[in-house]
Scaffold this motif. Structure first.
Motif, PDB file in Angstrom:
ATOM      1  N   ARG A 104      37.277  46.744 -24.940  1.00 30.77           N
ATOM      2  CA  ARG A 104      38.717  47.038 -24.997  1.00 30.77           C
ATOM      3  C   ARG A 104      39.280  46.618 -26.355  1.00 30.77           C
ATOM      4  O   ARG A 104      38.811  45.630 -26.930  1.00 30.77           O
ATOM      5  CB  ARG A 104      39.448  46.222 -23.914  1.00 30.77           C
ATOM      6  CG  ARG A 104      39.249  46.714 -22.508  1.00 30.77           C
ATOM      7  CD  ARG A 104      39.278  45.574 -21.502  1.00 30.77           C
ATOM      8  NE  ARG A 104      40.544  44.854 -21.479  1.00 30.77           N
ATOM      9  CZ  ARG A 104      41.475  45.008 -20.531  1.00 30.77           C
ATOM     10  NH1 ARG A 104      41.285  45.860 -19.545  1.00 30.77           N
ATOM     11  NH2 ARG A 104      42.574  44.318 -20.564  1.00 30.77           N
ATOM     12  N   ARG A 113      41.957  44.728 -28.545  1.00 32.75           N
ATOM     13  CA  ARG A 113      42.601  43.460 -28.190  1.00 32.75           C
ATOM     14  C   ARG A 113      43.981  43.333 -28.804  1.00 32.75           C
ATOM     15  O   ARG A 113      44.282  43.948 -29.828  1.00 32.75           O
ATOM     16  CB  ARG A 113      41.710  42.298 -28.635  1.00 32.75           C
ATOM     17  CG  ARG A 113      40.424  42.258 -27.811  1.00 32.75           C
ATOM     18  CD  ARG A 113      39.484  41.177 -28.285  1.00 32.75           C
ATOM     19  NE  ARG A 113      39.215  41.296 -29.702  1.00 32.75           N
ATOM     20  CZ  ARG A 113      38.881  40.262 -30.470  1.00 32.75           C
ATOM     21  NH1 ARG A 113      38.791  39.055 -29.958  1.00 32.75           N
ATOM     22  NH2 ARG A 113      38.638  40.447 -31.751  1.00 32.75           N
ATOM     23  N   TRP A 138      46.984  47.064 -32.695  1.00 33.35           N
ATOM     24  CA  TRP A 138      45.961  46.413 -31.874  1.00 33.35           C
ATOM     25  C   TRP A 138      44.861  45.875 -32.768  1.00 33.35           C
ATOM     26  O   TRP A 138      44.787  46.216 -33.953  1.00 33.35           O
ATOM     27  CB  TRP A 138      45.382  47.413 -30.846  1.00 33.35           C
ATOM     28  CG  TRP A 138      44.806  48.634 -31.508  1.00 33.35           C
ATOM     29  CD1 TRP A 138      43.543  48.803 -31.967  1.00 33.35           C
ATOM     30  CD2 TRP A 138      45.506  49.842 -31.827  1.00 33.35           C
ATOM     31  NE1 TRP A 138      43.406  50.032 -32.547  1.00 33.35           N
ATOM     32  CE2 TRP A 138      44.599  50.700 -32.478  1.00 33.35           C
ATOM     33  CE3 TRP A 138      46.823  50.295 -31.643  1.00 33.35           C
ATOM     34  CZ2 TRP A 138      44.950  51.972 -32.932  1.00 33.35           C
ATOM     35  CZ3 TRP A 138      47.170  51.555 -32.098  1.00 33.35           C
ATOM     36  CH2 TRP A 138      46.241  52.391 -32.725  1.00 33.35           C
ATOM     37  N   PRO A 179      37.837  46.042 -30.954  1.00 29.34           N
ATOM     38  CA  PRO A 179      37.124  45.473 -29.807  1.00 29.34           C
ATOM     39  C   PRO A 179      36.224  44.329 -30.258  1.00 29.34           C
ATOM     40  O   PRO A 179      35.692  44.366 -31.377  1.00 29.34           O
ATOM     41  CB  PRO A 179      36.268  46.632 -29.285  1.00 29.34           C
ATOM     42  CG  PRO A 179      36.794  47.858 -29.919  1.00 29.34           C
ATOM     43  CD  PRO A 179      37.494  47.450 -31.172  1.00 29.34           C
ATOM     44  N   TYR A 228      40.415  55.417 -32.712  1.00 28.85           N
ATOM     45  CA  TYR A 228      41.204  54.917 -31.590  1.00 28.85           C
ATOM     46  C   TYR A 228      41.992  56.060 -30.987  1.00 28.85           C
ATOM     47  O   TYR A 228      42.435  56.958 -31.694  1.00 28.85           O
ATOM     48  CB  TYR A 228      42.130  53.793 -32.051  1.00 28.85           C
ATOM     49  CG  TYR A 228      41.343  52.616 -32.572  1.00 28.85           C
ATOM     50  CD1 TYR A 228      40.843  51.656 -31.709  1.00 28.85           C
ATOM     51  CD2 TYR A 228      41.046  52.505 -33.939  1.00 28.85           C
ATOM     52  CE1 TYR A 228      40.077  50.600 -32.175  1.00 28.85           C
ATOM     53  CE2 TYR A 228      40.284  51.454 -34.417  1.00 28.85           C
ATOM     54  CZ  TYR A 228      39.799  50.501 -33.530  1.00 28.85           C
ATOM     55  OH  TYR A 228      39.032  49.470 -33.985  1.00 28.85           O
ATOM     56  N   TRP A 286      48.811  53.682 -23.782  1.00 27.55           N
ATOM     57  CA  TRP A 286      47.410  53.278 -23.560  1.00 27.55           C
ATOM     58  C   TRP A 286      46.637  53.388 -24.866  1.00 27.55           C
ATOM     59  O   TRP A 286      46.810  54.360 -25.600  1.00 27.55           O
ATOM     60  CB  TRP A 286      46.738  54.215 -22.547  1.00 27.55           C
ATOM     61  CG  TRP A 286      47.104  53.990 -21.125  1.00 27.55           C
ATOM     62  CD1 TRP A 286      46.448  53.195 -20.221  1.00 27.55           C
ATOM     63  CD2 TRP A 286      48.179  54.595 -20.393  1.00 27.55           C
ATOM     64  NE1 TRP A 286      47.045  53.248 -19.002  1.00 27.55           N
ATOM     65  CE2 TRP A 286      48.105  54.104 -19.066  1.00 27.55           C
ATOM     66  CE3 TRP A 286      49.202  55.492 -20.731  1.00 27.55           C
ATOM     67  CZ2 TRP A 286      49.008  54.488 -18.072  1.00 27.55           C
ATOM     68  CZ3 TRP A 286      50.087  55.872 -19.747  1.00 27.55           C
ATOM     69  CH2 TRP A 286      49.995  55.380 -18.442  1.00 27.55           C
ATOM     70  N   ARG A 292      42.611  53.020 -26.538  1.00 26.61           N
ATOM     71  CA  ARG A 292      41.187  52.719 -26.384  1.00 26.61           C
ATOM     72  C   ARG A 292      40.434  53.061 -27.665  1.00 26.61           C
ATOM     73  O   ARG A 292      40.932  53.805 -28.507  1.00 26.61           O
ATOM     74  CB  ARG A 292      40.568  53.475 -25.210  1.00 26.61           C
ATOM     75  CG  ARG A 292      40.473  54.981 -25.423  1.00 26.61           C
ATOM     76  CD  ARG A 292      39.743  55.613 -24.243  1.00 26.61           C
ATOM     77  NE  ARG A 292      39.954  57.046 -24.224  1.00 26.61           N
ATOM     78  CZ  ARG A 292      39.593  57.829 -23.201  1.00 26.61           C
ATOM     79  NH1 ARG A 292      39.030  57.302 -22.131  1.00 26.61           N
ATOM     80  NH2 ARG A 292      39.799  59.128 -23.244  1.00 26.61           N
ATOM     81  N   PRO A 315      36.977  51.364 -22.700  1.00 27.80           N
ATOM     82  CA  PRO A 315      38.019  51.301 -21.665  1.00 27.80           C
ATOM     83  C   PRO A 315      39.399  51.189 -22.314  1.00 27.80           C
ATOM     84  O   PRO A 315      39.523  50.730 -23.451  1.00 27.80           O
ATOM     85  CB  PRO A 315      37.681  50.010 -20.919  1.00 27.80           C
ATOM     86  CG  PRO A 315      37.011  49.150 -21.947  1.00 27.80           C
ATOM     87  CD  PRO A 315      36.293  50.081 -22.891  1.00 27.80           C
ATOM     88  N   PHE A 316      40.423  51.617 -21.596  1.00 27.59           N
ATOM     89  CA  PHE A 316      41.785  51.422 -22.077  1.00 27.59           C
ATOM     90  C   PHE A 316      42.175  49.954 -21.945  1.00 27.59           C
ATOM     91  O   PHE A 316      41.783  49.285 -20.983  1.00 27.59           O
ATOM     92  CB  PHE A 316      42.768  52.256 -21.243  1.00 27.59           C
ATOM     93  CG  PHE A 316      42.774  53.710 -21.624  1.00 27.59           C
ATOM     94  CD1 PHE A 316      43.304  54.116 -22.842  1.00 27.59           C
ATOM     95  CD2 PHE A 316      42.263  54.672 -20.763  1.00 27.59           C
ATOM     96  CE1 PHE A 316      43.321  55.471 -23.197  1.00 27.59           C
ATOM     97  CE2 PHE A 316      42.274  56.014 -21.099  1.00 27.59           C
ATOM     98  CZ  PHE A 316      42.808  56.410 -22.324  1.00 27.59           C
ATOM     99  N   ALA A 317      42.947  49.475 -22.895  1.00 24.85           N
ATOM    100  CA  ALA A 317      43.553  48.145 -22.749  1.00 24.85           C
ATOM    101  C   ALA A 317      44.664  48.244 -21.696  1.00 24.85           C
ATOM    102  O   ALA A 317      45.084  49.347 -21.336  1.00 24.85           O
ATOM    103  CB  ALA A 317      44.129  47.690 -24.081  1.00 24.85           C
ATOM    104  N   ASP A 318      45.147  47.108 -21.237  1.00 22.66           N
ATOM    105  CA  ASP A 318      46.256  47.131 -20.271  1.00 22.66           C
ATOM    106  C   ASP A 318      47.401  47.952 -20.842  1.00 22.66           C
ATOM    107  O   ASP A 318      47.683  47.888 -22.042  1.00 22.66           O
ATOM    108  CB  ASP A 318      46.758  45.705 -20.008  1.00 22.66           C
ATOM    109  CG  ASP A 318      45.753  44.923 -19.183  1.00 22.66           C
ATOM    110  OD1 ASP A 318      44.892  45.567 -18.536  1.00 22.66           O
ATOM    111  OD2 ASP A 318      45.823  43.685 -19.204  1.00 22.66           O
TER     112      ASP A 318
END
Ligand code: UDP
Length: 551
Positions: free
Chosen positions: A455, A457, A477, A480, A493, A530, A532, A542-545
């Motif tokens: 993910r 961060r 962001w 990862p 991304y 979203w 990723r 995976p997607f981050a929150d």
């Protein structure tokens, strides 16, 4: 002989007492009978009744406790073929008190794997349904080690490939028929029942026409690990992998070592001009061509040859399962008789094209009716059609394409698939040349890492309202965590922006770790964002929150 189970290793009275006190204990994985494997303490088998027996006591365990749903339709599949009604497993129940009135049990001290072989006469089935699933079921449960005992309950004799089953453990596998030799009641101290279906890639067409399984879970890596383990057991060494550069070898010595294998069938589905085919292959590729057949060589001998080959050429048929022993970068060339559509019979294509299998697959089909040799008068199971009504016979003879059908006794299918073929050399060479053009180099596929991004961060957003109609949304962001340990050709991304309450979203692909969006961004609006990471175009992370960003 090797059938004796050394009773000395266990204290008989201790075992008997444990059975009487605790009864049988069963704990399973899997919510459905089709994905269930059960582990038992003291599962017993009554050879007279040909039934497994679960002994109930105050401390017996049965999980799942399905009640009578255990028979709807069964507790589990005993073979790796999904939900086949001849392959169900269940047990009878008795109270432990009944032991008093029963023959004295014989205890099996070995950790045992109980399963059905699906079709041990057919090499494809042996590997796909039995050997690979058993190998990985044994990997799943660490006490199913080299000392494990396999018990085959389908009721068939050893069959022509029993030596392959022997490679799975150091102990002689037992057949259902042999269980009688151990007395009327035998109890397996520790056993597993059922096979993992995780590695199977093909469904044979019992409920819908045959084809690749809908949800394949295996990659070439696991198939190759299995192949390597089996080769080790057969004492076969490949040397170093032959064609590290995928065949564009400039190195002359290496070129000379390359060869093509024609896997020949001697009984049915023949290539009638095999010699001509071999000459054509030798000429076209300037390589040595060798033939192998199950009738003439030992299986390890065949694997030895195939494991160093550059190309494997064969009629459609079970012998093509040996392509799993080919080195990376090799080609599989599958020939189909007249009226058989290669797209509808793809167990070997599916295998060759599993991700990470790194094989090149080409099929050729006989399109010339004058080049086919039919056998209408053979028994029905070898494709004879003499038993059919005249009308049906004539329909089959006139048809130029076998329509889609279910397994396993479709007479038109059997008639066509058991034809012999005179391979039209020009069309074969043409198909081969065309097919080999797109041959992927192993180098390329190897450097395509299969490590997925983690993910991203510390994803965050900042917003700014500029005018009553204009706003900005800045998303940023961090890389990862695993990226700093990796060499990745391309890192990108993906950002999805969705206005809260809307069904659609705007996707963006970005090379950097932050971006300010202003188009389509409205003031005083909440956006869901979203983010990723994507490696090399298609390895999605995976997607981050989700971020909630209010302008
Ligand atoms: N078989 C063989 N030579 C032949 C015909 C068959 O070695 O001439 C083997 C084949 O590889 C398979 C088994 O016999 O393991 C059954 O062959 P069948 O034609 O029934 O099945 P298929 O090859 O179509 O799966």
């Amino acid at each position: 002989q090797s059938q004796e189970l050394s009773q000395a290793h266990i204290d008989y009275h201790v075992a008997l007492q444990a059975l009487q006190e605790h009864g049988t204990r069963m704990v399973c994985t899997g919510k459905m009978h089709t994905d269930r494997i059960c582990r038992f303490d003291y599962l017993c088998y009554c050879s007279e009744a040909e039934e497994f027996v679960f002994f109930h006591s105050n401390s017996s365990v049965m999980l799942p406790n399905l009640g009578s749903r255990r028979f709807q339709p069964a507790l589990l599949d005993l073979s790796s073929v999904e939900d086949h009604n001849t392959q169900y497993f269940n047990f009878l129940e008795l109270p432990v008190a009944a032991l008093k009135f029963m023959p004295k049990p014989v205890f099996v001290p070995d950790v045992t794997l109980i399963l059905n072989r699906f079709n041990p006469d057919n090499l494809m089935h042996v590997f796909h349904d039995d050997l690979i699933p058993a190998f990985y079921t044994m990997k799943q449960y660490s006490d199913l080690d080299d000392e494990a005992r396999l018990v085959f309950m389908e009721g068939w004799a050893e069959g022509p490939h029993f030596d392959l089953y022997r490679l799975l453990s150091s102990k002689q596998p037992l057949l259902k028929e042999q269980l009688r030799n151990f007395g009327k009641l035998m109890c397996f101290t520790k056993s597993y029942v059922g096979l993992s279906k995780m590695t199977t890639w093909y469904q044979y067409g019992f409920v819908q026409p045959q084809g690749p399984k809908a949800n394949m879970l295996v990659s070439g890596n696991e198939i190759r690990q299995f192949a390597r383990a089996l080769m080790e057991k057969m004492n076969i060494t490949r040397g170093e992998e032959m064609k590290k550069d995928g065949g564009n070898a400039e190195d002359d010595k290496e070129k000379k070592a390359e060869y093509i294998v024609v896997f020949s069938r001697s009984a049915t589905r023949l290539i009638v001009n095999e010699a001509e085919l071999i000459m054509a292959l030798a000429q076209e590729f300037q390589m040595r061509v060798v033939t192998v057949s199950l009738e003439e060589q030992s299986f390890p001998g065949i694997v030895q040859v195939i494991s160093r080959a550059s190309m494997l050429v064969s009629m459609h048929g079970a012998q093509l399962i040996t392509s799993l022993f080919l080195p990376r970068g090799a080609a599989v060339v599958e020939l189909f008789p007249f009226a058989v559509n290669p797209e509808q019979y793809t167990p070997y294509k599916t295998l060759a094209t599993l991700p990470g299998m790194d094989l090149h697959y080409v099929s050729w089909r006989n399109t010339k009716e004058e080049n086919t040799i039919t056998h209408p008068d053979r028994p029905w199971e070898q494709g004879g059609i003499a038993h059919l009504e005249k009308e049906e016979r004539e329909r089959i003879l006139a048809s130029k394409d076998v329509p889609r059908h279910l397994c396993c006794r479709n007479p038109e299918w059997l008639y066509r698939i058991y034809q012999d073929t005179l391979v039209d050399i020009p069309s074969f060479v043409e198909v081969l040349k065309e097919g080999m053009k797109t041959k992927p180099s192993v180098k390329k596929s190897k450097s395509t890492s299969t490590v997925h991004p983690g993910r991203v961060r510390e994803a965050q957003c900042q917003t700014l309202v500029q005018t009553p109609n204009e706003a900005k949304l800045t998303v940023s962001w961090q890389i990862p965590w695993n990226l700093k340990y990796l060499k990745v050709r391309e890192v990108k991304y993906e950002v999805w922006i969705q206005e809260q309450g809307e069904n659609t979203y705007m996707p963006y692909i970005l090379p950097q770790q932050n971006y300010t969006f202003s188009e389509n961004i409205k003031p005083f609006t909440t956006y869901l964002v979203w983010v990723r990471c994507i490696f090399n175009k298609n390895l999605l992370g995976p997607f981050a929150d989700v971020l909630m960003c209010r302008t």
